[in-house]
Design an enzyme around this catalytic site. Structure first.
Site, PDB file in Angstrom:
ATOM      1  N   GLU A  21      -8.413  -4.547   9.047  1.00 39.72           N
ATOM      2  CA  GLU A  21      -7.108  -4.345   9.667  1.00 39.72           C
ATOM      3  C   GLU A  21      -7.285  -3.721  11.048  1.00 39.72           C
ATOM      4  O   GLU A  21      -6.560  -4.015  11.973  1.00 39.72           O
ATOM      5  CB  GLU A  21      -6.264  -3.427   8.764  1.00 39.72           C
ATOM      6  N   TYR A  25       0.840  -1.203   0.000  1.00 38.60           N
ATOM      7  CA  TYR A  25       0.000   0.000   0.000  1.00 38.60           C
ATOM      8  C   TYR A  25       0.879   1.258   0.000  1.00 38.60           C
ATOM      9  O   TYR A  25       0.884   2.045  -0.916  1.00 38.60           O
ATOM     10  CB  TYR A  25      -0.891   0.034   1.246  1.00 38.60           C
ATOM     11  N   SER A  26       1.623   1.417   1.116  1.00 40.07           N
ATOM     12  CA  SER A  26       2.366   2.665   1.335  1.00 40.07           C
ATOM     13  C   SER A  26       3.446   2.871   0.290  1.00 40.07           C
ATOM     14  O   SER A  26       4.054   1.920  -0.213  1.00 40.07           O
ATOM     15  CB  SER A  26       3.022   2.649   2.712  1.00 40.07           C
TER      16      SER A  26
END
Ligand SMILES: Cc1cc2nc3c(=O)[nH]c(=O)nc-3n(C[C@H](O)[C@H](O)[C@H](O)COP(=O)(O)OP(=O)(O)OC[C@H]3O[C@@H](n4cnc5c(N)ncnc54)[C@H](O)[C@@H]3O)c2cc1C
Lengths: 398, 376
Positions: A244, A128-129
């Site tokens: 999450e 993601y990041s």
């Protein structure tokens, strides 16, 4: 009002305890208790044991091979596992990408990927990041361009936890650079051994190799690896984030850490007396224990409210903040409890295969490293500042 | 009242600052950390050439004769660059003990060599279970023919591996009171186990198995070192608070820069009010710490008194709390990047937190202060 678990739930707790007593290898529990680093094989060993019992996919419905447990059962299981010193299940496959595939994937994807997650054949990591997209995840730039029946991916992900062990990565990629931020993003699955993917370790301040940078240079990904619709990846991402965030309060882990703190404070001495009898230190332990009790009750209240299905709302942001702060406070006290013995940086004693004599006590090597490592709890999974923004907006309507 | 440096002090500060800036980049520090000594012998030599190793040593022993303020100026710069050399433990703590406890002969024999940087001292005053209390000792000294035999073990002796002489605290068998012995690390029966500390500098554990020490190498009078140790720990603490201040200033500077440059949501993150307030709180803690560093420097060399002890305890307490707050928040405000080994900020954070594990943490000093607190 009644704060007790039902008889069925209590019986379930006993069942879990008995299972752990029988099946959790003592050497694994010892490593976890002492805060040693775990090898990939340690995780795999535990996953195989859970899988054999049918208890690996606690969040999955029965039809896919999951337990079909209620939220309360999951909570009990999680707590008992933590208290027994079971290795934490690495979530990326079983608890992150799997729910997305179940919800948004097509039949072929479900049939291919889900069994491989259950069996441990695939180890997933989360892409993601990016360097420029942390809290502002929708600012991500990694580009996927359609080329026939492939996507060609270029860009970079970062902070990829345990990417060095993974053979698969799920990524958010930009498929439409012209669209508004959230609207041009897609959810794409890739093989880590695809030509053009390079993994570079990032060593954290405690000397650990836990996170990585992942570079994509003209990586060709079959178009069938797209989950859901093109440019609708943000919907998957948001769905996954709710998964999450649940359980992020980490009650079980904090309780286990508190036990270890008390063990350390009982073994360490000041002026010939156990540190745990020092009024000041004892009061500090009492403070975190009382707060932990409050966070636990809050967690149970949310669980009770979501028992009949449904996902916790923005309250989970409150729990994420409080849960992370408590765990940080406990590791802070563990480090303090050691006095000067917290200083030696004994990486070899933290290694999974360490079998030598410890320099000081068997518990001395980990706390300082853990204290620094635990700074991550208030940074990842949506930083605590971002959680407060969510509370301000969603709960307080400010 | 005057909070300004005089000309000589300003020159001293400039000299150290220049040297540190020229030789101690973060990349170089990492190379020093990886080297066998764990620090830079070359930098130590340069400190010595510029007379910096002599600053804390008395003028009677070829030292510069500096006081708390001079020590503060040096330590603040060493802290800013996270220097790994055992300056504090050798030049301030160790040399201070020799100067206060030693006979004229011992002082003349040892201190000029320390002042020149040729001999490093190290102090072994912590054991399993001593937990910052220097008189909680299990290590013993037995009288023998023309000397003593030391038995026991010591923990976390900072700079012990490279010291030419280690000041070991022990209890003379069957008596109370603490005695300091000068131990040659190469002597028979001394086992040195070295390791890096999590904040960078190296330390070691010592096992002393019947180590023979000559009568001449007992520092001061048998069983009478307690007060001197407490006094010299006070001086060392004051200097260490200055070291923390240098590191806090640097962590603060890096974080402020980062808030101005890091963009998220299309704007520098320094625009977010919650982060502005956090930064303002950090600034407040930094200024309180600075004030206490100055206070500590100014009372460090005062004659021993409850008032001095109280003030030094207060300084260590305030600085320890500020250090931890700034360490934690500067990581937090950086996000993931603040947790990486590659970035100096993470090492400042480690230093700031781990400095509280020497000479007593905030709890220890809060208790010290509470015991001596004046009650109306
Ligand atoms: C150990 C670790 C493991 C990780 N594992 C993974 C992984 O497996 N996969 C993955 O994709 N990512 C992972 N991450 C990344 C993590 O999700 C990001 O670090 C997180 O989103 C924060 O982004 P950032 O680090 O870029 O900080 P930034 O977003 O740059 O934030 C810097 C600071 O600004 C604050 N801030 C930002 N925006 C605002 C705002 N609007 N208001 C107030 N304050 C704000 C933040 O709270 C923080 O204090 C991991 C991170 C760590 C540290």
């Amino acid at each position: 009002m009644n704060i007790h678990f039902t008889p069925d739930e209590q019986a379930f707790r006993e069942e879990v305890r008995a299972f752990l007593k029988q099946n959790l290898p003592a050497d694994l529990a010892e490593k976890v208790r002492l805060g040693r680093r775990l090898a990939k094989t340690d995780h795999q060993r535990w996953q195989a044991i859970l899988d054999a019992q049918g208890w690996y996919a606690v969040n999955w419905p029965v039809e896919y091979g999951g337990t079909g447990w209620s939220v309360v059962q999951k909570h009990i299981f999680d707590e008992e596992c933590s208290l027994a010193g079971a290795p934490r299940v690495v979530s990326f496959g079983v608890n992150m990408v799997a729910p997305v595939i179940m919800k948004f994937g097509n039949q072929v994807q479900k049939e291919y990927y889900l069994p491989r997650i259950l069996s441990g054949e695939d180890w997933w990591c989360q892409g993601y990041s990016e360097p420029g997209a942390g809290s502002d995840l929708a600012g991500l730039k990694t580009r996927a361009e359609k080329d026939g029946d492939h996507y060609v991916v270029n860009g970079q992900k970062t902070w990829t936890t345990l990417g060095q062990h993974a053979n698969k990565i799920f990524c958010l990629v930009r498929t439409d650079p012209a669209a508004k931020k959230q609207e041009g993003i897609s959810f794409l699955l890739m093989d880590m051994d695809s030509p053009g993917i390079t993994v570079r370790p990032i060593i954290t301040l405690d000397g650990e190799h836990e996170v990585n940078e992942v570079f994509f240079d003209n990586v060709r990904v079959p178009a069938e690896n797209l989950v859901g619709e093109e440019n609708k990846g943000w919907t998957c991402a948001k769905y996954l984030l709710t998964h999450e965030r649940t359980g992020q309060a980490g009650i079980g882990l904090s309780k286990a850490a508190l036990d270890q703190l008390k063990r350390i404070a009982s073994a360490e001495t000041v002026h010939g007396k156990p540190l745990i009898n020092d009024p000041m230190f004892r009061a500090r332990i009492a403070e975190v224990e009382m707060r932990l009790m409050a966070v636990e009750m809050s967690t149970l209240r949310i669980l009770a409210a979501t028992r009949g299905g449904g996902v916790p709302g923005a309250e989970s942001s409150l729990l994420k903040i409080q849960g992370s702060e408590i765990r940080q406070a406990i590791t802070n006290l563990m480090r303090k409890a050691l006095g000067p013995s917290a200083l030696p940086f004994l990486e070899q004693e933290l290694e999974p295969e360490f079998e030598g004599e410890p320099l000081h006590e068997d518990y001395s090597a980990a706390p300082a490293s853990q204290y620094f490592n635990m700074r991550k709890l208030s940074i990842y999974g949506g930083s605590n500042e971002i959680q407060k923004n969510i509370i301000a907006k969603m709960v307080l309507e400010l | 009242m005057d909070f300004d440096l005089n000309e000589e002090q300003q020159m001293l500060a400039d000299t150290v600052q220049r040297l540190v800036r020229n030789t101690y980049s973060f990349e170089q520090r990492e190379a020093f950390y990886q080297s066998p000594e764990g620090y830079s012998p070359e930098f130590w030599r340069q400190l010595s050439e510029l007379g910096m190793t002599s600053v804390p040593i008395g003028a009677d022993y070829e030292g510069f004769g500096g006081g708390g303020v001079e020590n503060m100026l040096v330590m603040q710069e060493l802290g800013r660059a996270l220097c790994l050399e055992p300056y504090l433990h050798s030049q301030i703590y160790g040399a201070g003990l020799v100067e206060q406890l030693g006979s004229a002969e011992q002082r003349q024999r040892i201190l000029p060599r320390v002042a020149s940087g040729e001999l490093q001292l190290s102090v072994a005053d912590e054991e399993a279970g001593s937990h910052y209390h220097p008189d909680s000792l299990a290590c013993t000294a037995m009288p023998c023919d023309r000397g003593w035999r030391l038995q026991g073990s010591k923990r976390v002796v900072i700079g012990g591996e490279t010291a030419g002489m280690i000041l070991v605290t022990a209890r003379i068998s069957d008596t109370d009171g603490v005695t300091v012995f000068l131990v040659d690390p190469a002597a028979d029966g001394v086992l040195v186990t070295g390791y890096p500390c999590i904040d960078g500098p190296r330390a070691c554990d010592l096992t002393l198995d019947g180590v023979y020490v000559e009568s001449d190498d007992l520092l001061g009078k048998p069983g009478k070192a307690r007060a001197a140790i407490a006094y010299q720990r006070g001086r060392a603490m004051a200097a260490q608070c200055a070291e923390a201040l240098g590191s806090m200033e640097e962590a603060f500077r890096l974080t402020l820069d980062y808030l101005k440059t890091r963009q998220q949501f299309g704007t520098p993150i320094g625009r977010f009010q919650s982060l502005q307030h956090r930064m303002a709180e950090m600034r407040g803690e930094l200024e309180l710490a600075r004030s206490m560093v100055i206070l500590a420097a100014c009372v460090a060399d005062d004659p021993d008194s409850d008032e001095r002890t109280r003030r030094l305890a207060a300084a260590k307490f305030v600085v320890a709390r500020a250090s931890q707050f700034i360490a934690e928040q500067s990581i937090q405000l950086h996000g993931g990047i603040g947790m990486t080994w590659e970035y100096s900020l993470a090492h400042h954070a480690k230093r700031l937190v781990m400095l509280t594990h020497q000479f007593g943490d905030d709890d220890y000093h809060q208790q010290t202060f509470a015991e001596l607190m004046s009650v109306a």
